[in-house]
Design a protein around this motif. Structure first.
Motif, mmCIF file in Angstrom:
data_model
loop_
_atom_site.group_PDB
_atom_site.id
_atom_site.type_symbol
_atom_site.label_atom_id
_atom_site.label_comp_id
_atom_site.label_asym_id
_atom_site.label_seq_id
_atom_site.Cartn_x
_atom_site.Cartn_y
_atom_site.Cartn_z
ATOM 1 N N LYS A 206 0.725 -1.218 0.071
ATOM 2 C CA LYS A 206 0.148 -0.079 -0.247
ATOM 3 C C LYS A 206 0.792 1.401 -0.062
ATOM 4 O O LYS A 206 0.642 2.132 -0.994
ATOM 5 N N THR A 207 1.849 1.275 0.904
ATOM 6 C CA THR A 207 2.555 2.524 1.205
ATOM 7 C C THR A 207 3.500 2.849 -0.014
ATOM 8 O O THR A 207 3.653 3.942 -0.665
ATOM 9 N N THR A 208 3.975 1.650 -0.717
ATOM 10 C CA THR A 208 4.931 1.857 -1.740
ATOM 11 C C THR A 208 4.081 2.147 -2.947
ATOM 12 O O THR A 208 4.515 3.149 -3.823
ATOM 13 N N ALA A 230 -2.807 6.854 8.304
ATOM 14 C CA ALA A 230 -3.421 6.526 9.464
ATOM 15 C C ALA A 230 -2.841 5.279 9.975
ATOM 16 O O ALA A 230 -3.458 4.421 10.952
ATOM 17 N N ASP A 231 -1.641 4.915 9.424
ATOM 18 C CA ASP A 231 -0.918 3.660 9.706
ATOM 19 C C ASP A 231 -0.095 4.031 11.113
ATOM 20 O O ASP A 231 1.265 4.363 10.662
ATOM 21 N N THR A 232 -0.900 3.848 12.068
ATOM 22 C CA THR A 232 0.172 4.292 13.293
ATOM 23 C C THR A 232 0.497 3.182 13.994
ATOM 24 O O THR A 232 0.865 3.371 15.367
ATOM 25 N N ILE A 278 -4.583 8.380 1.192
ATOM 26 C CA ILE A 278 -4.783 8.209 2.380
ATOM 27 C C ILE A 278 -4.083 6.654 2.771
ATOM 28 O O ILE A 278 -4.874 5.734 2.169
ATOM 29 N N ASP A 279 -3.203 6.517 3.315
ATOM 30 C CA ASP A 279 -2.536 5.442 3.718
ATOM 31 C C ASP A 279 -3.329 4.581 5.047
ATOM 32 O O ASP A 279 -3.494 5.439 6.172
ATOM 33 N N THR A 280 -3.604 3.266 5.125
ATOM 34 C CA THR A 280 -4.184 2.908 6.218
ATOM 35 C C THR A 280 -3.080 1.782 6.695
ATOM 36 O O THR A 280 -2.445 1.377 6.045
HETATM 37 MG MG LIG Z 1 2.270 0.550 4.767
#
Ligand SMILES: [Mg+2]
Ligand SMILES: Nc1nc2c(ncn2[C@@H]2O[C@H](COP(=O)(O)OP(=O)(O)O)[C@@H](O)[C@H]2O)c(=O)[nH]1
Length: 392
Positions: A206-208, A230-232, A278-280
């Motif tokens: 996802k992030t990539t 929101a990936d905390t 938006i990253d989750t």
């Molecule tokens: Mg990620």
């Protein structure tokens, strides 16, 4: 052409006369000295006679028009010739592609025949349909879905089935229809800020993918891009997105809960971002509590597009259960990742067939931003049918 004679005392004077009367285009044909004749000739000086040729105005006008017309005609003819050549070339290319396609199919047919003789797995009487079936199943399409895909082609009468081209076209078009047109993020400015939420299991990319898409939208299409994560759950996850963002000169808004998100939305809209990605966090779809949280978060983002990222390295049954779980939360479109790690594209067809969701992107490596493509159904279909080649 007309001819006129000029007389003067010197050669220079005569030429001057020619120039004055006929202009610079006049042509000097002859220069000669004339001896005075007659009674008093002895007392006269010899004269110079210049014979000049010139064009009268009408003839000149006509010639220029003719020249211009000839030049225009030449250009037009050259253009037409080029166009005709291009047409022939593209036709030749098309024919060549079709011939290649048929040749490939024919060679596959004979290989498949030999194999079937050994294994005796024949399901269809028609060789070509059997070949398509084998190829699809080989790609990881489930036998049931492969049968469905081949239903139309198999239902035409036996005589027509001899037409390899026709049968191939029916199969090709059926798959194209199931995959549907790709719906990537439109790389244009719109009046309102568009929100795109990336969802999916941990580690699918996802992030990539967000890094790839934001780079492309920024660098190639000049859009203003905003990033929220929101990936905390993992500090490393925030750092990862921040690293990409830093390279691009973007800020990342980090949100820890739904309240946080609400606080961040208005400012990010006010900043006139064209697209906000938006990253989750990767949620386990089997952890209900965890999953509910994601649902709450999604509910807060005003009409966003949701993209479910699925890795092609995940086995099909798992992909299906992930897709089903996410569809209890929201509607979404599909991103398939890690094409570079597998030869099998069957999952794409399976999931599209069973969920009816639209395709957006396919990623094929870790390089940002290069390893991503729009999920063109033509390319996927050709790969699925083992007829490769380019997407044109
Ligand atoms: Mg990620
Ligand atoms: N081979 C391959 N690796 C990928 C691809 N996309 C992402 N990855 C890698 O997969 C790992 C997890 O990616 P990440 O973006 O952190 O996944 P996330 O947990 O879903 O955000 C990283 O090592 C990425 O470099 C891809 O298309 N192909």
């Amino acid at each position: 052409m007309r001819i006129k004679k000029f007389e003067a005392r010197t050669e220079q004077e005569a030429i001057e006369k020619v120039k004055n009367e006929l202009g610079l285009d006049a042509l000097i044909l002859n220069i000669r000295k004339t001896k005075p004749r007659g009674l008093f000739s002895l007392f006269r000086k010899p004269m110079v006679e210049v014979t000049a040729a010139y064009e009268d105005k009408e003839a000149k006008q006509k010639r220029m028009e003719e020249q211009q017309a000839a030049a225009t005609k030449e250009v037009m003819e050259a253009k037409e010739a080029k166009l005709a050549q291009e047409r022939i070339h593209s036709l030749e290319k098309k024919l060549q592609t079709q011939e290649d396609l048929l040749a490939k199919l024919m060679s596959q047919l004979s290989i498949a025949e030999q194999m079937n003789q050994t294994y005796g797995l024949r399901k269809y009487d028609n060789r070509l349909i059997q070949l398509f079936y084998d190829t699809l199943v080989d790609q990881g399409v489930t036998p049931e879905i492969a049968e469905k895909v081949l239903e139309d082609a198999n239902s035409i009468d036996d005589e027509t089935k001899i037409d390899i081209e026709l049968v191939s076209k029916i199969v090709y078009n059926t798959i194209i229809r199931i995959l549907g047109p790709a719906q990537p993020i439109e790389p244009v400015k719109t009046k309102r800020t568009r929100f795109i939420v990336f969802m999916g299991p941990t580690g699918v990319g996802k992030t990539t993918t967000i890094a790839k898409i934001s780079s492309i939208l920024m660098l190639y299409h000049n859009l203003k891009v905003g990033l929220i994560t929101a990936d905390t759950y993992r500090i490393a996850a925030i750092e990862q997105l921040k690293t990409y963002a830093e390279i691009l000169g973007l800020d990342v808004d980090v949100i820890y809960n739904s309240q946080d998100l609400e606080n961040h939305l208005d400012p990010i809209i006010d900043e006139e971002n064209d697209v906000v990605l938006i990253d989750t966090a990767g949620r386990s779809h089997r952890n209900r509590e965890n999953f509910k949280e994601l649902g709450e978060l999604l509910a807060l983002v005003p009409d966003s597009t949701k993209l479910l990222c699925l890795s092609l390295t995940t086995k099909y049954e798992d992909l299906l259960s992930i897709a089903n779980a996410y569809s209890t939360l929201t509607d979404f479109m599909l991103v398939f990742t890690k094409l570079d790690e597998t030869l099998c594209l069957g999952s794409i067809l399976n999931i599209c067939y069973l969920t009816g969701k639209k395709l957006t992107y396919i990623t094929n490596g870790q390089n940002v931003p290069d390893d991503i493509e729009i999920a063109h159904p033509e390319t996927i279909t050709k790969a699925l049918l083992g007829i490769g080649g380019d997407a044109s």
